[in-house]
Design a protein around this motif. Structure first.
Motif: not given
Ligand code: UDP
Ligand code: MG
Length: 343
Positions: A116, A133, A135, A208
């Protein structure tokens, strides 16, 4: 590459574009796979980089392996903490040593995919200060963890004035400006994801799927998770201190009703002797105690925020028109002339 022994050994070296900070606690089995993948991601960006592997007092072979990696491969920096300080402080130690213009925080257990990094770098190129990021899916995490984590983030958002994004860990890429500001925040109980949200600036998210651990098992025991949750809430909200005010208010309403009921009973004689005085005393002292706690809470909350010593505000940018700048310069020149005249 020389073996670096303390913080000062890093200071004379050239600063890379990218620093990676990875806290490691009993990660001996994940390390080589992690280093291979993060190294490949760093190389793919085409930037100069350093990877700081921070050993947080592991009880296994983690440090020996980190040291061997750091001695054998350029770009790897091994950092050994004196004992287990906990995830947040291990990251803090890494951030204090990182010299890159951008800094990535990533777990060493490969739950955060190193690949990433590329998309995150692209976001920072667009002018963002932070890319965190979020989840979307969590593979192989217990139901208990998912439910408690979900609940915690929701409660925290409710209580705090800072917009802390839900379902994010510390996996994020930050600009040097943000890292410097984070490093300057002196608070001891650190909840890094909240502190970065508090700093503001231009922040962006990438969604992600969180992978399963590569090896080993989670180091976050229920107790550690609870501690982090309490750190998160107490660092960003003094609302719980106000609970006493609420109880005092409710107590006062009930107290008045009970007092009226008790007095009516007393005057009409329909009561067990002694009950009225008992009821009045309970009401008086109960409400009085809640009220005193509320007052103490109000002061304590303010003392706590003061004691944290955070900067009062942070300025990202100041824009002036070229005209103003010119005028400022003239003024400064004039002031200088004036002061020389006085002398
Ligand atoms: N970690 C650490 N010190 C600790 C606990 C964890 O440095 O006391 C590191 C660990 O090696 C990992 C990261 O912090 O790289 C996240 O920990 P873990 O995977 O146990 O937490 P989870 O992903 O289950 O929330
Ligand atoms: Mg993990």
């Amino acid at each position: 590459m020389p073996t670096r022994t303390d913080e000062s050994t890093l200071s004379g070296l050239f600063s890379p574009t990218l620093s990676v900070v990875a806290p490691c606690y009993n990660e001996q089995d994940s390390l080589s796979a992690f280093v291979a993948r993060i190294e490949a991601s760093c190389i793919a960006t085409g930037c100069s980089y350093e990877i700081l592997l921070v050993n947080d007092g592991s009880g296994d072979e983690t440090w020996e392996r980190i040291r061997a990696l750091a001695q054998g491969r350029p770009g790897i920096v091994g950092v050994n903490l004196s004992r287990n300080h906990g995830h947040q402080l291990a990251v803090t130690a890494g951030l204090s040593l990182a010299r890159g213009a951008r800094v990535l925080i990533i777990d060493a257990d490969l739950q955060d995919p190193p690949e990433l990094l590329g998309p995150m770098m692209a976001r920072l190129d667009q002018g963002y200060d932070v890319v965190y990021a979020r989840r979307a899916k969590r593979a192989n995490e217990s139901r208990f963890k998912l439910v408690t984590a979900g609940l915690f983030y929701r409660v925290l958002r409710r209580l705090s004035d800072v917009d802390i994004p839900p379902d994010t860990g510390d996996f994020r890429l930050m600009s040097r400006r943000i890292v410097d500001r984070l490093n300057s925040m002196p608070e001891r109980d650190r909840f890094i994801r909240g502190m970065v949200a508090w700093l503001g600036g231009r922040q962006s998210e990438i969604v992600y799927d969180r992978e399963a651990r590569f090896a080993g098992r989670t180091n976050y025991t229920v107790l550690k998770m609870l501690r982090l949750a309490v750190d998160g809430i107490t660092s960003f909200s003094t609302d719980p201190l106000r609970a006493a005010s609420l109880l005092a208010a409710i107590g006062a309403v009930f107290g008045v009703l009970i007092a009226i009921y008790a007095l009516i009973g007393f005057w009409t004689g329909r009561i067990v002797p002694g009950w009225t005085s008992q009821a009045l005393m309970t009401v008086f002292f109960g409400v009085g105690q809640f009220a005193c706690l509320a007052i103490i809470g109000a002061y304590l909350g303010r003392m706590y925020t003061q004691l944290k010593g955070r900067p009062l505000f942070l300025i990202d940018e100041v824009v002036v028109s070229p005209d103003t700048e010119k005028r400022e310069e003239e003024h400064a020149g004039g002031a200088q002339r004036e002061s020389s005249r006085v002398r």
